[in-house]
Enzyme design. Structure first.
Site, PDB file in Angstrom:
ATOM      1  CD  GLN A 182      44.049  42.355  35.684  1.00 52.16           C
ATOM      2  OE1 GLN A 182      43.293  41.393  35.810  1.00 52.16           O
ATOM      3  NE2 GLN A 182      43.622  43.601  35.826  1.00 52.16           N
ATOM      4  CG  HIS A 242      38.969  40.677  35.264  1.00 53.92           C
ATOM      5  ND1 HIS A 242      37.795  41.321  35.020  1.00 53.92           N
ATOM      6  CD2 HIS A 242      39.794  41.634  35.796  1.00 53.92           C
ATOM      7  CE1 HIS A 242      37.896  42.586  35.386  1.00 53.92           C
ATOM      8  NE2 HIS A 242      39.116  42.805  35.852  1.00 53.92           N
ATOM      9  CD  GLU A 334      30.750  41.047  45.798  1.00 56.55           C
ATOM     10  OE1 GLU A 334      30.792  39.792  45.638  1.00 56.55           O
ATOM     11  OE2 GLU A 334      29.873  41.769  45.282  1.00 56.55           O
ATOM     12  CE1 TYR A 355      38.856  49.296  39.089  1.00 58.53           C
ATOM     13  CE2 TYR A 355      38.767  48.093  37.027  1.00 58.53           C
ATOM     14  CZ  TYR A 355      38.978  48.103  38.393  1.00 58.53           C
ATOM     15  OH  TYR A 355      39.297  46.959  39.051  1.00 58.53           O
TER      16      TYR A 355
END
Ligand code: HEC
Length: 460
Positions: A182, A242, A334, A355
Site C-alpha cells: 500500500q 496503513h 467508518e 479479514y
C-alpha cells in the site's frame, strides 16, 4: 447422508477441540469455520436454508438489529429447535458470525441488483455520464486542481503528473518513495499560497513511514522542497499497510492522517504517530493549542487518535467541521466527525472483524470513545471523501461524495450539520475509486485506477 454425517462428525470434533483446549469458550478460527461447524447443518452451507430457514435472504422473524440477532444466537429458540450458543461461542465469536451473515445478505442483494452497464447512470435524482479527463500509465492515488485549472495527480509507484487538457507532463525531481504493497506516492494538495503538499511512504534502512513535504513546480521540475512532517526513525517499519495519508488545509493549519501501519494497538498509544490525525502549522511548526502539547509522553502533532487507516479527510463547507473516512477491517468502515483530542476507539471498539473472519471484539461502543457518524457492514472499502459544493447537481450540494475500492462504488452520504442523514449509491462496478474531488468547475471528479473522470449531468 454420507456427506452429512462427515459434516456432523467434523462439527463434533471441532466443538470438542474448542471446549477441550480453552476450558469453556472456543476462541480461534474464522467466522466461516464457525458457521460451517455449528450452523451450516441446519441453515445450509451457503445460508440459503435447509432444516432451518435461510439467513441470507434479509428476512428476520426474530428481529433484524445486531442486538436482536446476537440474542437469538446466544439464547437460542428452544421451542423451534434453534440451539443456544452462549456456552460454546464468545460474544466476539457471535459478533463475527453476524458480520458474516450481513456480508451474505449484501451479496444476495447485489446479485439481484446487478444490471448490464450502460453509459448513462441514473441515481440520486439525476442522469449523468462519466467523462474521461485524463489518463496515466499507472495507478493514480490522488488528484487536485492547481490554481491555473490544470490537474495535478500522484501515481502510486512514484510519479507526479500535471494534466493539461489531455496533455500529460511528468514532474521530475520529487522525493524517492517506498513503492511496495500500500506504500508509495500518496496525497497531493495545493494550498492557496501556491505551495504543493505531498505525502508519501518515505524509505529508510528499516522500512518506511508516512512523510509530508511541500514544494513548488517550475516548468517540469519539483523545486524548493521543505519537510513538513517526518517521523523519528524508530517509527519506521517494513509493514506494507496503513499509511493513511490524506491532507487538508484550514486557516493556518494542515491536518493529515497516518494509519496504524498494521500495528493495531499503537493507535491507542499517544507516543506513536500511528493511527492518528495530526495537525501542524502550514510550515510544519507545532500549534501551541494542539490537544497533547502538555503531555510529555505524547507526540505534540497529534489531533485525534484511535484510528485504523484514515484514507479520507474532508472539511465541511459552511461549518468548517473536519470529517474522516476510515478504511476498517472486514466490516466496520467508518465516517467520523473529528474532534480535537478525541479517541475513535480502534482496536478497542469496532464494527468489524479480521479479514480472515476471526473475531476482534464484540465491543462496538465504549465510554470515552467516539462512535462513527456512519459505518458500513459489510465493508465497501472506503477511500477518499469530499463535500460537493458545485452547481451541476444542486441536490447533492453540502453532502459527501464517498469512494470505495473493493466494492467499486461512488456513494453520496447526506450530511445535515454534524449528522449523517442518508447514504445512496451513485454507481458501482466501474473500477476501484481511489480519490474523489469537488471540481472548481462544479463537477464531481473521481480517480478510478489510472484514469480521472468527471460526472456530467445528461438531464436536468
Ligand atoms: C439444529 C438446527 C440449527 C442449528 C445448528 C442452528 N440453527 Fe439457527 N435456527 C434454527 C431454527 C429451527 C430457527 C428458527 C426457525 C423459525 O422459527 O422460523 C433458527 C433461527 C435462527 C435465527 C433467527 C432467524 C430469524 O428469522 O430471525 C438466527 C439468526 C440463527 N438461527 C442463527 C444461527 C447461527 C449463527 C447458528 C450457528 C452458530 C445457528 N443458527 C445454528 C435451527 C438451527
Amino acid at each position: 447422508m454420507h456427506l452429512k454425517s462427515i459434516g456432523s462428525i467434523g462439527a463434533w470434533l471441532f466443538a470438542l477441540a474448542a471446549t477441550g483446549i480453552c476450558g469453556k469458550t472456543w476462541a480461534a478460527g474464522s467466522a466461516e469455520q464457525m458457521y460451517q461447524s455449528f450452523c451450516a447443518s441446519c441453515h445450509g452451507p451457503d445460508m440459503s436454508g435447509g432444516l432451518a430457514p435461510p439467513l441470507a435472504n434479509g428476512q428476520w422473524k426474530y428481529g433484524k438489529t445486531d442486538e436482536e440477532i446476537a440474542q437469538v444466537i446466544k439464547k437460542g429458540i428452544p421451542k423451534v429447535g434453534m440451539p443456544a450458543w452462549e456456552k460454546s461461542l464468545s460474544d466476539a465469536d457471535i459478533r463475527a458470525l453476524i458480520i458474516l451473515i450481513r456480508e451474505r445478505v449484501a451479496q444476495g442483494a447485489e446479485k439481484k441488483a446487478a444490471k448490464p452497464q450502460t453509459s448513462t447512470i441514473t441515481a440520486a435524482g439525476y442522469s449523468f455520464a462519466l467523462e474521461k479527463i485524463a489518463e496515466a500509465p499507472g495507478e493514480l492515488w490522488s488528484m487536485d486542481f492547481l490554481a491555473d485549472g490544470r490537474i495535478i495527480s500522484t501515481q502510486k509507484d512514484g510519479k507526479l503528473w500535471v494534466f493539461d487538457k489531455g496533455q500529460r507532463t511528468e514532474i521530475k525531481g520529487i522525493p524517492q518513495v517506498w513503492s511496495k504493497s500500500q506504500g508509495g506516492l500518496l496525497e497531493v494538495q495545493q494550498h492557496t499560497s501556491g505551495w504543493i503538499y505531498l505525502t508519501f511512504s518515505h524509505p529508510d534502512k528499516k522500512g518506511a513511514m508516512t512523510k509530508v513535504v511541500r514544494g513548488k513546480i517550475d516548468g517540469d521540475r519539483w523545486v524548493d522542497e521543505q519537510t513538513i512532517f517526518a517521523a523519528d526513525s524508530k517509527f519506521y517499519t517494513d509493514s506494507g499497510v496503513h499509511f493513511g495519508s490524506r491532507l487538508v488545509f484550514q486557516d493556518d493549519y494542515v491536518f493529515f492522517s497516518i494509519g496504524e501501519r498494521g500495528q493495531q494497538e499503537l493507535a491507542q498509544d499517544l507516543s506513536y504517530p500511528n493511527g492518528k490525525i495530526h495537525r501542524l502549522h502550514l510550515d510544519g511548526r507545532i500549534p501551541a493549542d494542539n490537544p497533547f502539547v502538555k503531555d510529555a509522553k505524547a507526540l505534540p502533532s497529534i489531533w485525534s487518535y484511535g484510528h485504523r487507516n484514515p484514507q479520507g479527510l474532508a472539511l465541511q463547507s459552511g461549518t468548517g467541521l473536519l470529517w474522516d473516512a476510515e478504511h476498517g477491517p472486514r466490516g466496520g468502515d467508518e465516517i467520523n466527525l473529528i474532534i480535537k483530542g478525541a479517541n475513535y476507539g480502534w482496536p478497542v471498539i469496532t464494527y468489524g472483524m479480521n479479514y480472515s473472519g476471526t473475531p476482534i471484539t464484540n465491543l462496538t461502543h465504549k465510554e470515552g470513545m467516539e462512535q462513527p457518524k456512519h459505518y458500513w457492514v459489510p465493508s465497501i472499502a472506503v477511500s477518499e471523501i469530499d463535500f460537493y459544493t458545485g452547481e451541476r447537481f444542486p441536490n447533492w450540494r453540502g453532502h459527501l461524495l464517498v469512494g470505495s475500492l473493493a466494492k467499486e462504488q461512488l456513494r453520496l452520504v447526506r450530511v445535515d450539520g454534524d449528522k449523517v442523514v442518508g447514504d445512496e449509491l451513485l454507481f458501482q462496478g466501474r473500477g476501484r475509486i481511489r480519490d474523489v474531488a469537488d471540481g472548481p468547475d462544479g463537477y464531481p471528479y473521481v480517480v478510478i485506477a489510472g484514469e480521472i473522470f468527471r460526472l456530467v449531468p445528461t438531464s436536468k
